[in-house]
Design a protein around this motif. Structure first.
Motif, PDB file in Angstrom:
ATOM      1  N   ASN A 111       2.453   0.549 -15.640  1.00 58.51           N
ATOM      2  CA  ASN A 111       2.106  -0.239 -14.464  1.00 58.51           C
ATOM      3  C   ASN A 111       3.238  -0.217 -13.434  1.00 58.51           C
ATOM      4  N   THR A 112       4.469  -0.337 -13.899  1.00 62.11           N
ATOM      5  CA  THR A 112       5.618  -0.279 -12.987  1.00 62.11           C
ATOM      6  C   THR A 112       5.699   1.089 -12.316  1.00 62.11           C
ATOM      7  N   PHE A 113       5.465   2.153 -13.071  1.00 66.89           N
ATOM      8  CA  PHE A 113       5.462   3.502 -12.505  1.00 66.89           C
ATOM      9  C   PHE A 113       4.377   3.642 -11.438  1.00 66.89           C
ATOM     10  N   LEU A 114       3.169   3.167 -11.754  1.00 68.81           N
ATOM     11  CA  LEU A 114       2.072   3.274 -10.795  1.00 68.81           C
ATOM     12  C   LEU A 114       2.363   2.470  -9.533  1.00 68.81           C
ATOM     13  N   MET A 115       2.854   1.242  -9.693  1.00 63.26           N
ATOM     14  CA  MET A 115       3.157   0.421  -8.520  1.00 63.26           C
ATOM     15  C   MET A 115       4.255   1.063  -7.670  1.00 63.26           C
ATOM     16  N   THR A 116       5.226   1.673  -8.324  1.00 59.94           N
ATOM     17  CA  THR A 116       6.284   2.376  -7.594  1.00 59.94           C
ATOM     18  C   THR A 116       5.713   3.567  -6.842  1.00 59.94           C
ATOM     19  N   SER A 117       4.810   4.304  -7.484  1.00 59.73           N
ATOM     20  CA  SER A 117       4.218   5.469  -6.821  1.00 59.73           C
ATOM     21  C   SER A 117       3.369   5.056  -5.625  1.00 59.73           C
ATOM     22  N   TYR A 118       2.775   3.873  -5.670  1.00 58.04           N
ATOM     23  CA  TYR A 118       1.978   3.406  -4.533  1.00 58.04           C
ATOM     24  C   TYR A 118       2.846   3.029  -3.341  1.00 58.04           C
ATOM     25  N   SER A 119       4.133   2.864  -3.565  1.00 59.25           N
ATOM     26  CA  SER A 119       5.004   2.457  -2.464  1.00 59.25           C
ATOM     27  C   SER A 119       5.060   3.513  -1.357  1.00 59.25           C
ATOM     28  N   VAL A 120       4.710   4.759  -1.669  1.00 56.92           N
ATOM     29  CA  VAL A 120       4.688   5.788  -0.622  1.00 56.92           C
ATOM     30  C   VAL A 120       3.629   5.477   0.430  1.00 56.92           C
ATOM     31  N   LEU A 121       2.650   4.654   0.081  1.00 58.17           N
ATOM     32  CA  LEU A 121       1.595   4.285   1.025  1.00 58.17           C
ATOM     33  C   LEU A 121       2.001   3.144   1.953  1.00 58.17           C
ATOM     34  N   MET A 122       3.123   2.507   1.696  1.00 57.17           N
ATOM     35  CA  MET A 122       3.494   1.323   2.454  1.00 57.17           C
ATOM     36  C   MET A 122       3.753   1.610   3.929  1.00 57.17           C
ATOM     37  N   HIS A 123       4.289   2.784   4.244  1.00 57.72           N
ATOM     38  CA  HIS A 123       4.506   3.118   5.655  1.00 57.72           C
ATOM     39  C   HIS A 123       3.156   3.242   6.364  1.00 57.72           C
ATOM     40  N   ARG A 124       2.195   3.813   5.654  1.00 58.38           N
ATOM     41  CA  ARG A 124       0.837   3.921   6.205  1.00 58.38           C
ATOM     42  C   ARG A 124       0.242   2.525   6.420  1.00 58.38           C
ATOM     43  N   VAL A 125       0.418   1.641   5.446  1.00 60.40           N
ATOM     44  CA  VAL A 125      -0.114   0.277   5.559  1.00 60.40           C
ATOM     45  C   VAL A 125       0.595  -0.480   6.680  1.00 60.40           C
ATOM     46  N   ASP A 126       1.898  -0.293   6.819  1.00 62.56           N
ATOM     47  CA  ASP A 126       2.620  -0.932   7.924  1.00 62.56           C
ATOM     48  C   ASP A 126       2.033  -0.510   9.268  1.00 62.56           C
ATOM     49  N   LYS A 127       1.719   0.749   9.403  1.00 62.26           N
ATOM     50  CA  LYS A 127       1.108   1.259  10.641  1.00 62.26           C
ATOM     51  C   LYS A 127      -0.276   0.649  10.842  1.00 62.26           C
ATOM     52  N   LEU A 128      -1.042   0.531   9.760  1.00 64.15           N
ATOM     53  CA  LEU A 128      -2.375  -0.080   9.854  1.00 64.15           C
ATOM     54  C   LEU A 128      -2.279  -1.547  10.268  1.00 64.15           C
ATOM     55  N   MET A 137      -6.671  -1.127   5.396  1.00 60.48           N
ATOM     56  CA  MET A 137      -5.680  -1.720   4.488  1.00 60.48           C
ATOM     57  C   MET A 137      -6.362  -2.168   3.201  1.00 60.48           C
ATOM     58  N   ILE A 138      -7.503  -2.813   3.334  1.00 55.94           N
ATOM     59  CA  ILE A 138      -8.253  -3.277   2.162  1.00 55.94           C
ATOM     60  C   ILE A 138      -8.685  -2.090   1.315  1.00 55.94           C
ATOM     61  N   PHE A 139      -9.107  -1.020   1.965  1.00 60.92           N
ATOM     62  CA  PHE A 139      -9.522   0.182   1.239  1.00 60.92           C
ATOM     63  C   PHE A 139      -8.375   0.739   0.403  1.00 60.92           C
ATOM     64  N   ILE A 140      -7.184   0.817   0.972  1.00 57.70           N
ATOM     65  CA  ILE A 140      -6.019   1.309   0.229  1.00 57.70           C
ATOM     66  C   ILE A 140      -5.725   0.394  -0.955  1.00 57.70           C
ATOM     67  N   HIS A 141      -5.803  -0.901  -0.740  1.00 57.67           N
ATOM     68  CA  HIS A 141      -5.570  -1.874  -1.819  1.00 57.67           C
ATOM     69  C   HIS A 141      -6.580  -1.670  -2.954  1.00 57.67           C
ATOM     70  N   ILE A 142      -7.830  -1.532  -2.606  1.00 54.19           N
ATOM     71  CA  ILE A 142      -8.880  -1.368  -3.620  1.00 54.19           C
ATOM     72  C   ILE A 142      -8.714  -0.043  -4.363  1.00 54.19           C
ATOM     73  N   ILE A 143      -8.427   1.024  -3.660  1.00 50.81           N
ATOM     74  CA  ILE A 143      -8.250   2.337  -4.305  1.00 50.81           C
ATOM     75  C   ILE A 143      -7.081   2.299  -5.289  1.00 50.81           C
ATOM     76  N   CYS A 144      -5.956   1.719  -4.879  1.00 48.78           N
ATOM     77  CA  CYS A 144      -4.809   1.627  -5.791  1.00 48.78           C
ATOM     78  C   CYS A 144      -5.162   0.805  -7.026  1.00 48.78           C
ATOM     79  N   GLY A 145      -5.876  -0.294  -6.847  1.00 47.87           N
ATOM     80  CA  GLY A 145      -6.291  -1.114  -7.981  1.00 47.87           C
ATOM     81  C   GLY A 145      -7.253  -0.382  -8.910  1.00 47.87           C
ATOM     82  N   MET A 146      -8.173   0.359  -8.337  1.00 47.75           N
ATOM     83  CA  MET A 146      -9.139   1.092  -9.164  1.00 47.75           C
ATOM     84  C   MET A 146      -8.465   2.243  -9.921  1.00 47.75           C
ATOM     85  N   ILE A 147      -7.498   2.883  -9.299  1.00 46.36           N
ATOM     86  CA  ILE A 147      -6.751   3.940  -9.989  1.00 46.36           C
ATOM     87  C   ILE A 147      -6.013   3.349 -11.190  1.00 46.36           C
ATOM     88  N   THR A 148      -5.367   2.209 -10.977  1.00 45.71           N
ATOM     89  CA  THR A 148      -4.627   1.564 -12.061  1.00 45.71           C
ATOM     90  C   THR A 148      -5.562   1.138 -13.190  1.00 45.71           C
TER      91      THR A 148
END
Length: 166
Positions: A111-128, A137-148
């Motif tokens: 879980n820690t590895f996955l959450m760390t890997s999702y951090s690459v999306l944060m610049h995209r979310v900041d822009k959104l 933003m909600i779509f990215i959140h849902i996709i990351c949760g479903m992947i996990t």
């Protein structure tokens, strides 16, 4: 006792559900070993033993809390897989603890590895956020949760279904 394909899929679903608890459902306590123990017992046909093992794991993990930035044990996955292994082998809570504790630690690392890997999306979310694009933003959140949750389910399925074969 041999686990069927359907039982393995349902147990994997319990682990995925326990992962979604706290992330998507609020704090509904689906990840607690007493709940996952009941569900695993129901799936495997021994609710009494599932509840008994879940309760014993619950007592053990009541004191296991994350303090500050430390990672908590993944009690949802550990409790579910530990209970399933204990019921499938016909052993008691000592087997659930023997399997559940390492699984809880390993799944927390995953879980820690996955959450760390999702951090690459944060610049995209900041822009959104700057562009007020809430649906994306909600779509990215849902996709990351479903992947996990899917990763949890797939790994659990492999452990339960193929780990029970002779």
């Amino acid at each position: 006792m041999h686990v069927t394909l359907i039982q393995a899929i349902l147990i994997a679903g319990v682990v995925a559900l326990s992962n979604l608890d706290g992330n998507f459902f609020g704090e509904m306590k689906f990840r607690e070993p007493i709940v996952t123990g009941f569900l695993v017992g129901l799936i495997l046909g021994d609710v009494k033993l599932g509840l008994l093992i879940g309760a014993q794991l619950q007592i053990i993990w009541m004191g296991a809390t994350g303090i500050g930035p430390t990672a908590q044990l993944d009690i949802g996955a550990g409790g579910t897989i530990g209970t399933a292994v204990a019921i499938l082998t016909g052993k008691g809570a000592e087997v659930a603890i023997t399997f559940g504790l390492p699984v809880a630690v390993i799944m927390q690392f995953l879980n820690t590895f996955l959450m760390t890997s999702y951090s690459v999306l944060m610049h995209r979310v900041d822009k959104l956020i700057d562009d007020l694009k809430e649906k994306q933003m909600i779509f990215i959140h849902i996709i990351c949760g479903m992947i996990t949750a899917s990763m949890y389910a797939v790994l659990t399925f492999i452990v339960i279904y193929f780990g029970n074969r002779k």
